[in-house]
Design an enzyme around this catalytic site. Sequence first.
Site: not given
Length: 429
Positions: A45-46, A105, A129, A136, A187, A201, A205
């Site tokens: 993008r930048r 996803k 995957e 995994i 984080g 999220d 999945k």
Amino acid sequence: MKPLKVALLGCGVVGSQVIRLLHEQADDLAARIGAPLELAGVAVRRLGRKRDIDVDPALLTTDAESLVTRDDIDIVVEVIGGIEPARTLIVAALERGKSVVTANKALLAEDGSSLHEAARRGHGDLYFEASVAGAIPLLRPLRESLAGDHVKRVLGIVNGTTNYILDKMDTTGASFTDALEEAQTLGYAEADPTADVEGFDAAAKAAILAGLAFHSRVTADKVHREGITDITATDVASAKAMGYVIKLLAICQRSDDGHSFGVRVHPAMIPRTHPLAGVREAYNAVFVEAESAGQLMFYGKGAGGAPTASAVLGDLVAVGRNRLAGTHGPEESTYADLAVHPMGDTVTRCHVALDVADKPGVLARVADLFAKHDVSIQTVRQEGHGDDAQLVIVTHRATDAALTATMEGLRELDIVRAVASVMRVEGDD
Ligand SMILES: NC(=O)c1ccc[n+]([C@@H]2O[C@H](COP(=O)([O-])OP(=O)(O)OC[C@H]3O[C@@H](n4cnc5c(N)ncnc54)[C@H](OP(=O)(O)O)[C@@H]3O)[C@@H](O)[C@H]2O)c1
């Protein structure tokens, strides 16, 4: 051998690690595929952004569309994320006969069918995957290794952020807010944690996993979703006292008659003896139960640049080999076309804590209400006395609709001061 030219869309957490592995493992990748992979362009993008990896400035572009439609590109790796422009770019690439590897996803769970149909039209590969549980290997086993079996249930921890938060609450007694703050400092959680803590999220999945497990088309809006923001330190302590741990689970389960399946994401108590109870910190694990294979467990790092890039590279090798062989991998399999049943039809169990008046007859009236809704009680115990009296009840299996109706009835009973907590119980059947 002529190189296979790769266009990379996105050079963030995952994309930068894909570039590193493409450089570091170039010789091995070429030997495994039968031709070298050549990074031919990187869309961002930048242009001026400082990056974790040195990228040849001549490869960088902000014109992703021109990059994916270039005649010389063989494979497109999409690690931008989100719905648009990712969908338009992937479809454009697939329709031109290129193969695509994506970790997206959100897009697969919202509109996977557009991508699969474009792959079919272009006779190319769509591999994904990395979109579920990072490093995994899970989708390929479902799509290929278990293609001869009959999957009955997929039960897993597929979001590392929420597992980290719940693990901290369990091991230190921290509140949800404090555990979230720690996850953000380290984080593990984003500044805006909504997608993780509200279960979006994990729901995306779960939709992908259910589609592969049951050979049906599933979108994220079909997934029953509850997050972990209402879980208190008291809920966690109470679960612990009873030998349980609270986890955010994604559960895809065939109905007993096999004609439909449920797909849901919600917090649940699982026994500490269950293999998923030992999944600590930000790790992921998925338990698959198939008729002939029995129980299988997949465990590892569900996110992070390098682990996710490992899955992307695995897909790159697979689609590279397919291109050289002039073939493509398995197409989307939706032949079973099973219906997703509503959450109310799901069979589960419940742990409920009630603040009640400590006087004769209370237990009988509470038990009557459970019986009225055809929910049988497995255990009941009283904690505290007088104004602090609490009844802690664990039910046998019942439909979610019956359990919900029971909870509504309890809230209306004059002898119940409050329904202090309600939590589903999973993993001990
Ligand atoms: N991070 C993980 O641990 C993880 C795990 C599994 C799956 N995934 C999936 O992997 C994908 C990428 O995640 P990420 O964490 O790497 O994201 P990220 O760090 O935010 O990187 C996104 C990249 O896409 C670029 N980008 C954004 N919009 C663009 C546009 N319109 N055109 C061209 N480039 C654009 C950004 O450019 P700039 O650099 O110029 O801003 C950036 O390089 C997502 O689908 C995510 O769900 C991530």
